[in-house]
Each structure stands twice: as structure tokens, then as C-alpha cells.
Design a protein around this motif. Structure first.
Motif, short mmCIF file in Angstrom:
data_model
loop_
_atom_site.label_atom_id
_atom_site.label_comp_id
_atom_site.label_asym_id
_atom_site.label_seq_id
_atom_site.Cartn_x
_atom_site.Cartn_y
_atom_site.Cartn_z
N UNK A 31 44.19 88.07 96.14
CA UNK A 31 44.92 88.20 94.87
C UNK A 31 46.43 88.25 95.09
N UNK A 32 46.84 89.08 96.04
CA UNK A 32 48.27 89.27 96.25
C UNK A 32 48.94 88.01 96.81
N UNK A 33 48.23 87.29 97.65
CA UNK A 33 48.84 86.15 98.32
C UNK A 33 48.65 84.82 97.58
N UNK A 34 47.57 84.73 96.76
CA UNK A 34 47.24 83.42 96.19
C UNK A 34 46.85 83.46 94.71
N UNK A 35 46.90 84.61 94.08
CA UNK A 35 46.62 84.68 92.66
C UNK A 35 45.20 85.14 92.35
N UNK A 36 44.98 85.48 91.08
CA UNK A 36 43.69 86.05 90.66
C UNK A 36 42.52 85.12 90.94
N UNK A 37 42.67 83.83 90.67
CA UNK A 37 41.55 82.91 90.84
C UNK A 37 41.06 82.85 92.28
N UNK A 38 41.97 83.06 93.22
CA UNK A 38 41.59 83.00 94.63
C UNK A 38 40.59 84.09 95.00
N UNK A 39 40.53 85.17 94.22
CA UNK A 39 39.57 86.24 94.52
C UNK A 39 38.13 85.74 94.44
N UNK A 115 32.00 69.03 84.85
CA UNK A 115 32.59 70.09 85.68
C UNK A 115 33.14 69.57 87.00
N UNK A 116 32.86 68.34 87.35
CA UNK A 116 33.23 67.84 88.67
C UNK A 116 34.74 67.75 88.87
N UNK A 117 35.45 67.30 87.86
CA UNK A 117 36.91 67.17 88.01
C UNK A 117 37.58 68.53 88.20
N UNK A 118 37.31 69.53 87.34
CA UNK A 118 37.95 70.84 87.59
C UNK A 118 37.50 71.47 88.90
N UNK A 119 36.25 71.24 89.31
CA UNK A 119 35.80 71.78 90.59
C UNK A 119 36.54 71.13 91.75
N UNK A 120 36.74 69.82 91.66
CA UNK A 120 37.47 69.11 92.71
C UNK A 120 38.91 69.59 92.79
N UNK A 121 39.52 69.86 91.62
CA UNK A 121 40.89 70.38 91.61
C UNK A 121 40.96 71.76 92.24
N UNK A 122 39.96 72.61 91.94
CA UNK A 122 39.94 73.94 92.53
C UNK A 122 39.79 73.86 94.05
N UNK A 123 38.94 72.94 94.51
CA UNK A 123 38.74 72.77 95.95
C UNK A 123 40.03 72.34 96.63
N UNK A 124 40.76 71.42 96.00
CA UNK A 124 42.03 70.96 96.58
C UNK A 124 43.06 72.08 96.59
#
Length: 378
Positions: A31-39, A115-124
């Protein structure tokens, strides 16, 4: 894969909350280094990197006080410092592995089309954050990214081979490479250069255990869904896979001993004991004997040396071994025996019940040796 037993913590004189200390530290570090979503990438197996770094470090473990959290019943807690080297390394591993896993789901078509496009963006995004995190701790992550990217290509190559029997090692290599470099970097961060080679070996074997254990557990579901399974694709039988698992487990333990970490209570509780539990659970499911060694005797002569082994009810594989008059299920079993191999186990590090004998006890009571049907005497 690594689920330490709360009951076993007392055996080693460890507070059972130590596992949560590292998990919460990793979550807050992300969270501290990369933001809430990274948790969301928090990987409980990556916690072992924080544990190994602390176990090798001469400095006192850094702790901070975390605020209330719903997962802790809205209680505060002492957690591993988010900026500690071990937590940063675990965060890097979590981000990189989450990126690879999500990308794999997208490539396999497991996700809905929308869901594939947002998942691919999250992976990147997570892969980019892993690179940033790795740079901060001096880890060259590019070979690891390339190795994970090669997994799909390797699986495709195995499908196209006429005789894929010898391809299992190539399929597990990317996972092994990543685990070996992460393990080795724990020694770098702890300023223990003499441990780098031993930890790299331990990580290499840990990677193979993780890959093969996943393949064994998912075998039926993969076949039912038409998904790639490395064991089915290479014609590797379950007994052969189990022998490889035992071999890797033995070599991992030897490497940990070379690094002088085999007597560190947290390492035994959070790494070695859970691996024993994983292999024991898989062995019960497979229930096969890989080979006959020099420890072959009549059933009436069966005498195992450790209290732990005497008091434990044998699993399916061990029962079959007794019926056939053998003790061993492969290379690693012999390595755990006295040499020359007589069928007697080497003395355990701590001479009382190993709660990993309970197998996968998920009752949540914190006292699985007394509540589950494992016949322990601790």
C-alpha cells in the motif's frame, strides 16, 4: 502453499502472531509503496522472503504499529516495517507473480471477454511496479520477467512435441529461476554473501515444489477443463512427480542447513514444517512407492527411530510401503535416513511432535494436534 500451524508455534517458542506480523507488513508495504490496489497482490508464500531476510540479518527486526484492520478484528498490531528490506523483496515478488498469474488467466481465456482488457492493464501495471520495487533493493528483475513470459511459449512447444517425456524440467525452470533469485537476494539484503549460493539452491528447489505441487493438485480439474497440465503433457506419473517433490524437499533442507538456518525457529515453523505438510498431504493422495532401497525388511522388524514417526499414524503411501516391506518412496527418503540407509530416520531437530504430521488441518482452532485425527502425542 506455506501455512504454518498455530499449534506448532508454541513448540518452537514462537508467538503464533508472527506469521500475521509478516503478512500485514507485506500488505501495508504494498500500500505504502504502490497504492491501495497493489494490496490485492499480497502473496502469502512471498512472506517467507521477509522471514529468511530477517533470519540472516544481524540487525534487530524492524517493527511498526499498524492501525485497526477488519482482518484483525479491528485491532492494532505490531507488524514488520513496511520499508524493511525483506518486506520490499516480498512486495516485489508479490507484484511480479500476480502480474504473471493474471496474464496467464487472460491468455488461457479463463476471464470473461469484457474483463480481459482491464485485467491485462492491471498485469502490466503490477509488472511495472515490480520493476520499480526491484530497482530500489538492487535486484535485476528483467531475467525473471523474461522467464515468466516464456512460460506460454514453453507450454506450446511441449504440446507440439512427439515425445515430451523429458520436457518437465524446462516447464518448471521459469518458476525455479524466479524463486532461486528471490531466495538468493535475501542473503544479499541481509549482508550474508556466504549464504547466496545456498539460498539460491533452496529457492531453485522451492520453485520446483511449488510448480509440481500445483500440477498435482490441479491435475483432475485441468484435464476436465481441457487446460494445460505439465504432468499430463509430459507423461509424468503421480509417483514420479512425488519422487521429484521429495527429492527437492530434501535438497532444499540441505541448502537451508548449509546456510545455517535449519535451527532458526521461524524458518522451521514458516518454511520447513509447512513443506512437510504439503508433501505429506500429496503423498496420501498419490499413495505409491517409487523404488525399493536397502531399508527392506519384514513387517515384524519395522522399527523407526524418532518419537514423531513412532507415534504418527502412517499415511496411505507409508502403509503401502509397510505392506511391501520397504520404507522408502524415493531419493529424498533415503537422504533423510541414516547412512548407509537402514530405514531409520536421522534424529529430528526437536524431539517432540511435529504438528505438520496432522496434514492439512483447517479447523481454525489453533490446536490441530489435539482436535484432528492425527494421533500426535504433543
Amino acid at each position: 502453499m506455506l501455512r504454518p500451524c498455530a499449534h506448532g508455534a508454541a513448540k518452537y517458542g514462537i508467538d503464533a502472531a508472527e506469521w500475521r506480523t509478516h503478512m500485514c507488513g507485506l500488505c501495508l508495504g504494498l500500500r505504502d509503496q504502490h497504492g491501495q490496489l497493489a494490496r490485492a497482490t499480497t502473496n502469502v508464500d512471498a512472506i517467507v522472503l521477509s522471514v529468511l531476510t530477517e533470519a540472516q540479518s544481524a540487525d534487530a527486526a524492524g517493527r511498526s504499529t499498524a492501525g485497526p484492520c477488519a482482518l484483525r478484528g479491528m485491532r492494532r498490531a505490531s507488524v514488520a516495517a513496511a520499508d524493511s528490506p525483506g518486506v520490499r523483496l516480498a512486495a516485489t515478488a508479490s507484484l511480479l507473480l500476480a502480474s504473471a498469474k493474471v496474464r496467464d488467466h487472460v491468455d488461457d481465456g479463463d476471464a470473461a471477454r469484457v474483463a480481459r482488457t482491464p485485467m491485462a492493464k492491471a498485469a502490466s501495471r503490477w509488472a511495472g511496479q515490480a520493476r520499480v520495487s526491484a530497482q530500489r533493493i538492487g535486484l535485476d528483475v528483467e531475467p525473471l520477467v523474461a522467464a515468466l513470459d516464456s512460460q506460454t511459449r514453453l507450454e506450446r512447444a511441449v504440446r507440439e512435441q512427439d515425445d515430451p517425456m523429458d520436457s518437465l524440467a524446462s516447464l518448471t525452470a521459469p518458476t525455479q529461476l524466479c524463486a532461486s533469485e528471490f531466495f538468493a537476494h535475501t542473503a544479499v539484503l541481509a549482508d550474508r554473501p556466504g549464504n547466496v549460493d545456498a539460498m539460491r539452491t533452496a529457492g531453485w528447489q522451492f520453485g520446483r515444489i511449488a510448480h509440481l505441487a500445483d500440477a498435482v493438485q490441479d491435475y483432475d480439474s485441468d484435464l476436465a477443463r481441457g487446460r494445460f497440465n505439465p504432468l499430463a503433457a509430459t507423461g509424468t506419473t503421480m509417483p514420479q512427480a512425488y519422487d521429484l517433490l521429495r527429492e527437492s524437499d530434501s535438497r532444499l533442507r540441505a541448502a537451508v542447513a548449509d546456510a545455517e538456518l535449519d535451527t532458526v525457529p521461524t524458518v522451521r515453523w514458516m518454511l520447513l514444517d509447512p513443506l512437510s505438510s504439503v508433501l505429506r498431504g500429496l503423498g496420501r493422495g498419490i499413495g505409491a512407492v517409487g523404488h525399493v532401497c536397502s531399508a527392506s525388511h519384514d513387517r515384524a522388524d519395522v522399527q523407526l527411530s524418532s518419537r514423531r514417526t513412532r507415534n504418527r499414524r502412517p499415511g496411505v503411501g507409508e502403509s503401502l510401503a509397510l505392506i511391501l516391506g520397504v520404507y522408502c518412496t524415493g531419493y529424498a527418503c533415503c537422504a533423510e535416513h541414516t547412512q548407509p540407509c537402514t530405514g531409520e530416520r536421522k534424529d529430528p531437530w526437536i524431539n517432540n511432535c511435529d504438528c505438520s504430521d496432522c496434514g492439512d488441518c483447517d479447523c481454525g482452532c489453533g490446536d490441530c494436534c489435539n482436535c484432528c485425527d492425527c494421533d500426535c502425542s504433543c
